[in-house]
Scaffold this motif. Structure first.
Motif, mmCIF file in Angstrom:
data_model
loop_
_atom_site.group_PDB
_atom_site.id
_atom_site.type_symbol
_atom_site.label_atom_id
_atom_site.label_comp_id
_atom_site.label_asym_id
_atom_site.label_seq_id
_atom_site.Cartn_x
_atom_site.Cartn_y
_atom_site.Cartn_z
ATOM 1 N N PRO A 83 0.809 -1.229 0.000
ATOM 2 C CA PRO A 83 0.000 0.000 0.000
ATOM 3 C C PRO A 83 0.836 1.270 0.000
ATOM 4 O O PRO A 83 0.302 2.357 -0.191
ATOM 5 N N ARG A 84 2.158 1.147 0.205
ATOM 6 C CA ARG A 84 2.999 2.346 0.197
ATOM 7 C C ARG A 84 3.311 2.811 -1.214
ATOM 8 O O ARG A 84 3.766 3.939 -1.421
ATOM 9 N N LEU A 85 3.085 1.955 -2.197
ATOM 10 C CA LEU A 85 3.422 2.281 -3.571
ATOM 11 C C LEU A 85 2.173 2.670 -4.329
ATOM 12 O O LEU A 85 1.142 2.009 -4.234
ATOM 13 N N LEU A 150 -13.558 12.054 -6.139
ATOM 14 C CA LEU A 150 -12.713 11.265 -7.038
ATOM 15 C C LEU A 150 -13.127 11.425 -8.497
ATOM 16 O O LEU A 150 -12.281 11.508 -9.397
ATOM 17 N N LEU A 151 -14.418 11.498 -8.768
ATOM 18 C CA LEU A 151 -14.884 11.576 -10.148
ATOM 19 C C LEU A 151 -14.551 12.905 -10.812
ATOM 20 O O LEU A 151 -14.715 13.046 -12.028
ATOM 21 N N ASP A 152 -14.076 13.868 -10.033
ATOM 22 C CA ASP A 152 -13.645 15.142 -10.616
ATOM 23 C C ASP A 152 -12.224 15.064 -11.168
ATOM 24 O O ASP A 152 -11.751 15.994 -11.820
ATOM 25 N N GLU A 153 -11.527 13.942 -10.887
ATOM 26 C CA GLU A 153 -10.133 13.796 -11.310
ATOM 27 C C GLU A 153 -10.033 13.376 -12.772
ATOM 28 O O GLU A 153 -11.029 12.993 -13.399
ATOM 29 N N GLU A 154 -8.819 13.450 -13.293
ATOM 30 C CA GLU A 154 -8.534 12.939 -14.643
ATOM 31 C C GLU A 154 -8.411 11.420 -14.542
ATOM 32 O O GLU A 154 -7.341 10.882 -14.238
ATOM 33 N N LEU A 155 -9.491 10.711 -14.770
ATOM 34 C CA LEU A 155 -9.575 9.298 -14.436
ATOM 35 C C LEU A 155 -8.728 8.416 -15.351
ATOM 36 O O LEU A 155 -8.469 7.263 -15.022
ATOM 37 N N VAL A 160 -5.459 5.077 -7.856
ATOM 38 C CA VAL A 160 -6.317 5.034 -6.675
ATOM 39 C C VAL A 160 -5.490 5.140 -5.404
ATOM 40 O O VAL A 160 -5.794 5.918 -4.497
ATOM 41 N N ARG A 161 -4.412 4.363 -5.330
ATOM 42 C CA ARG A 161 -3.601 4.404 -4.111
ATOM 43 C C ARG A 161 -2.970 5.775 -3.917
ATOM 44 O O ARG A 161 -2.907 6.297 -2.809
ATOM 45 N N GLY A 162 -2.494 6.353 -5.007
ATOM 46 C CA GLY A 162 -1.917 7.686 -4.903
ATOM 47 C C GLY A 162 -2.958 8.709 -4.479
ATOM 48 O O GLY A 162 -2.672 9.604 -3.672
ATOM 49 N N TYR A 163 -4.178 8.565 -5.013
ATOM 50 C CA TYR A 163 -5.251 9.493 -4.663
ATOM 51 C C TYR A 163 -5.595 9.381 -3.181
ATOM 52 O O TYR A 163 -5.766 10.393 -2.487
ATOM 53 N N LEU A 164 -5.700 8.156 -2.676
ATOM 54 C CA LEU A 164 -6.001 7.975 -1.260
ATOM 55 C C LEU A 164 -4.916 8.591 -0.385
ATOM 56 O O LEU A 164 -5.210 9.264 0.611
ATOM 57 N N ALA A 165 -3.658 8.387 -0.762
ATOM 58 C CA ALA A 165 -2.565 8.959 0.020
ATOM 59 C C ALA A 165 -2.603 10.486 -0.013
ATOM 60 O O ALA A 165 -2.404 11.149 1.019
ATOM 61 N N ASP A 166 -2.868 11.043 -1.180
ATOM 62 C CA ASP A 166 -2.905 12.500 -1.318
ATOM 63 C C ASP A 166 -4.051 13.124 -0.526
ATOM 64 O O ASP A 166 -4.002 14.314 -0.192
ATOM 65 N N ASP A 168 -5.191 11.918 2.396
ATOM 66 C CA ASP A 168 -5.049 11.544 3.817
ATOM 67 C C ASP A 168 -5.972 10.404 4.227
ATOM 68 O O ASP A 168 -6.532 10.400 5.329
ATOM 69 N N VAL A 169 -6.139 9.430 3.345
ATOM 70 C CA VAL A 169 -6.850 8.204 3.696
ATOM 71 C C VAL A 169 -5.793 7.132 3.946
ATOM 72 O O VAL A 169 -5.201 6.611 2.996
ATOM 73 N N PRO A 170 -5.501 6.814 5.192
ATOM 74 C CA PRO A 170 -4.410 5.876 5.480
ATOM 75 C C PRO A 170 -4.793 4.442 5.144
ATOM 76 O O PRO A 170 -5.945 4.029 5.307
ATOM 77 N N ILE A 171 -3.829 3.685 4.640
ATOM 78 C CA ILE A 171 -4.014 2.274 4.331
ATOM 79 C C ILE A 171 -3.096 1.477 5.257
ATOM 80 O O ILE A 171 -1.885 1.676 5.275
ATOM 81 N N ALA A 172 -3.701 0.583 6.042
ATOM 82 C CA ALA A 172 -2.926 -0.207 6.996
ATOM 83 C C ALA A 172 -2.599 -1.595 6.466
ATOM 84 O O ALA A 172 -1.609 -2.199 6.868
ATOM 85 N N ARG A 173 -3.428 -2.101 5.548
ATOM 86 C CA ARG A 173 -3.269 -3.481 5.113
ATOM 87 C C ARG A 173 -3.796 -3.631 3.701
ATOM 88 O O ARG A 173 -4.783 -3.002 3.322
#
Length: 239
Positions: A83-85, A150-155, A160-166, A168-173
């Motif tokens: 999830p870090r990548l 999310l739907l406002d982005e250039e899809l 997805v992972r980069g968007y969540l990180a940007d 501040d949605v943390p991923i633990a697993r």
């Protein structure tokens, strides 16, 4: 929105690598050469080469330069599950088939722990190689409360992972499943093959620290399009 210079240069180099114009081991233009050819800053040229290296398409070595990686179409599974990548290193370009908000119970993928009536954002995208051949169908569902914009982005380009990180949605697993499936008419059609052949489906689940689901995704792979591998290096072994 037109692609940025960074995206344009990266896409051109990726296309040359995936088409075989730049073969494994071939020298890739240096940062200085990219600057001169495309009239961009050093930071843009550096980002292009670093991105290609991150995705396993090139290898950068100090004083030796940048060269096309062996097995540029092979995908490291650790990139898919870590999830870090923010990218799994899959080659090619995305096109959007559909994007919208649906009840979780009607999503094309199961979203564990989310009530059937809760809204999720669903994306269906197809990744094509440099020749335009579809190689992967991606279906992703995320709780709408996590990604209301999310739907406002250039899809076509968003990760997805980069968007969540940007945002501040943390991923633990993160967990990946692999299933052999028979492609039905919908997914076979998107892959532009006849329905019925056996294919590999990758399913990925990502959870937040509180145990709630952040994303459920499935990837339907065109038979024979890609190779996947796992690699372990002993401590002190070759880098």
């Amino acid at each position: 929105m037109p692609p940025s210079l960074h995206q344009k240069i990266r896409a051109e180099l990726e296309a040359r690598i995936l088409s075989g114009d730049l073969e494994p081991g071939a020298r890739v233009p240096t940062e200085a050469e990219l600057q001169a050819e495309h009239q961009v800053s050093r930071s843009v040229a550096q980002r292009v080469l670093n991105d290609l290296a991150r995705d396993g398409l090139v290898v950068r070595r100090k004083r030796l330069g940048t060269h096309v990686a062996e097995g540029a179409r092979q995908i490291n599974l650790m990139r898919s599950v870590d999830p870090r990548l923010d990218r799994a290193g899959l080659p090619g370009r995305m096109s959007v088939v559909s994007a919208g908000i649906v009840p979780a119970g009607r999503a094309r993928v199961a979203v564990p722990g989310v009530p059937p009536e809760e809204a999720v954002t669903e994306l269906v995208r197809v990744r094509r190689d440099v020749d335009g051949t579809p190689i992967v169908v991606e279906v992703a569902a995320l709780p709408f409360r996590l990604v209301p914009h999310l739907l406002d982005e250039e899809l076509e380009t968003v990760s997805v992972r980069g968007y969540l990180a940007d945002h501040d949605v943390p991923i633990a697993r993160s967990r990946m499943y692999f299933d052999p499936v028979l492609l039905d008419g919908e997914y076979a059609g998107l892959l532009e093959i006849e329905p019925g052949p056996a294919a590999l489906r990758r399913r990925r689940l990502m959870w937040q620290p509180d145990g709630r689901i952040a994303e459920s995704a499935a990837y339907y792979l065109r038979p024979g399009a890609l190779e996947f591998y796992l690699e372990y290096t002993e401590p002190g072994g070759a880098s």
